[in-house]
Design an enzyme around this catalytic site. Structure first.
Site, PDB file in Angstrom:
ATOM      1  N   SER A 103      -6.959   2.679   6.971  1.00  0.00           N
ATOM      2  CA  SER A 103      -5.805   3.607   7.396  1.00  0.00           C
ATOM      3  C   SER A 103      -4.414   3.313   6.990  1.00  0.00           C
ATOM      4  CB  SER A 103      -5.920   3.658   8.924  1.00  0.00           C
ATOM      5  OG  SER A 103      -5.848   2.514   9.475  1.00  0.00           O
ATOM      6  N   HIS A 141      -0.349   1.424  10.283  1.00  0.00           N
ATOM      7  CA  HIS A 141      -0.209   2.672   9.969  1.00  0.00           C
ATOM      8  C   HIS A 141       1.171   2.902   9.443  1.00  0.00           C
ATOM      9  CE1 HIS A 141      -3.653   4.374  12.640  1.00  0.00           C
ATOM     10  NE2 HIS A 141      -4.026   3.198  11.493  1.00  0.00           N
TER      11      HIS A 141
END
Length: 239
Positions: free
Chosen positions: A145, A215
Site C-alpha cells: 500500500s 499511505h
C-alpha cells in the site's frame, strides 16, 4: 468510508510490462504465504518490516529469539521485501486493484525502468515514515500500500482530469459514479490523514492496525518524485 475504484478512462500508449509484473509478483508471494500455512507467520516476521528491529529498539525476549533466527535478512532490506507481503485476500486484493487501475498510466508517463525505481522508492519512503511513527513496534509492517500510494500521488499530479468509475455506498445501496481523479484521490488522501492522526492520539483498535502513515508517506513521496524528475502533466486525450 470505503471508496472502490473500478476503472479509469485514460488510455495508455505503452504496454505496462512493469506494472503487470509487480502485480504478478505480489500475487505469487501471497500464494506462497497461503501454501506455507502455519509457517507463514514466521516467514512474515523474517521478511516483514519490524520497526523495533530496524531502529534497534529491543522488542522483548520473544522477539529477540525471532531476530536471532539463522538467515535473517538485514533490517534495511525488509524495507523492500515487506512491500511484497500481505496479510490476507482482502489486503492483497485491494492493493492490487488500485495498482492495476492507476499504475499502468503512471508507467506510461515515467517509462518502464523509471517506473520500477519510482515504485520501489515510494515503498521504501512509506516504510520509513511508518516505522518512525511506530519505532518501538514489534509487529511487522507489510503490504504494497505504501508503494501504491506513491503511484496514487503521481497519478493525482499527472492525470487530474481523468474520470474514475467508482463504487460508492449510498445508504444501503451501491451505485457507480464517475469521479474526477483529483477529487477521488484527494478524498482518499484525506481519509488516510484523518486515520493517521487518529492512530497517534487514539487506541490502535480504533484504526484497525492499518499502516496509515505508510499511505501518507508513499503519497507524498510520489508527489515529490514526479516534481523532482520534472514529469509534466499530459494533456487529456479524447477518443
Amino acid at each position: 468510508m470505503t471508496i472502490i475504484p473500478l476503472r479509469d478512462n485514460v488510455p495508455t500508449r505503452r504496454y505496462p510490462y512493469v506494472n503487470k509484473v509487480l502485480v504478478a509478483i505480489n500475487l505469487l508471494v501471497f500464494l506462497y504465504e497461503v501454501v506455507l500455512g502455519r509457517e507463514a507467520g514466521l516467514f512474515i516476521y523474517r521478511w516483514g518490516l519490524v520497526p523495533a528491529r530496524l531502529w534497534g529498539a529491543g522488542g522483548g525476549l520473544e522477539m529477540g529469539a525471532l531476530w536471532a533466527l539463522p538467515g535473517l535478512p538485514p533490517a534495511w532490506l525488509t524495507l523492500v521485501t515487506s512491500m511484497f507481503l500481505h496479510a490476507g485476500w482482502l489486503h492483497v486484493g485491494s492493493n492490487m486493484l488500485y495498482l492495476w487501475i492507476f499504475g499502468d498510466n503512471v508507467e506510461d508517463r515515467l517509462g518502464h525502468l523509471r517506473y520500477l525505481v519510482f515504485y520501489l522508492l515510494g515503498g521504501v519512503g512509506a516504510g520509513l515514515l511508518q516505522s518512525i511513527f511506530s519505532a518501538g513496534a514489534s509487529v511487522p509492517t507489510i503490504g504494497a500500500s505504501g508503494a501504491v500510494a506513491a503511484v496514487l500521488g503521481a497519478y493525482w499530479l499527472l492525470f487530474p482530469w481523468a474520470k474514475v468509475s467508482t463504487l460508492v455506498p449510498v445508504f444501503f445501496f451501491l451505485t457507480i459514479a464517475e469521479i474526477p481523479a483529483v477529487v477521488f484521490l484527494l478524498l482518499w488522501f484525506l481519509i488516510q490523514l484523518y486515520n493517521g492522526a487518529l492512530a497517534i492520539t487514539a487506541s490502535p483498535t480504533l484504526v484497525g492496525g492499518v499502516a496509515w502513515w505508510a499511505h501518507i508517506g508513499g503519497f507524498v513521496v510520489g508527489l515529490l518524485l514526479v516534481r523532482w524528475w520534472g514529469i509534466r502533466r499530459q494533456p487529456p486525450v479524447w477518443w
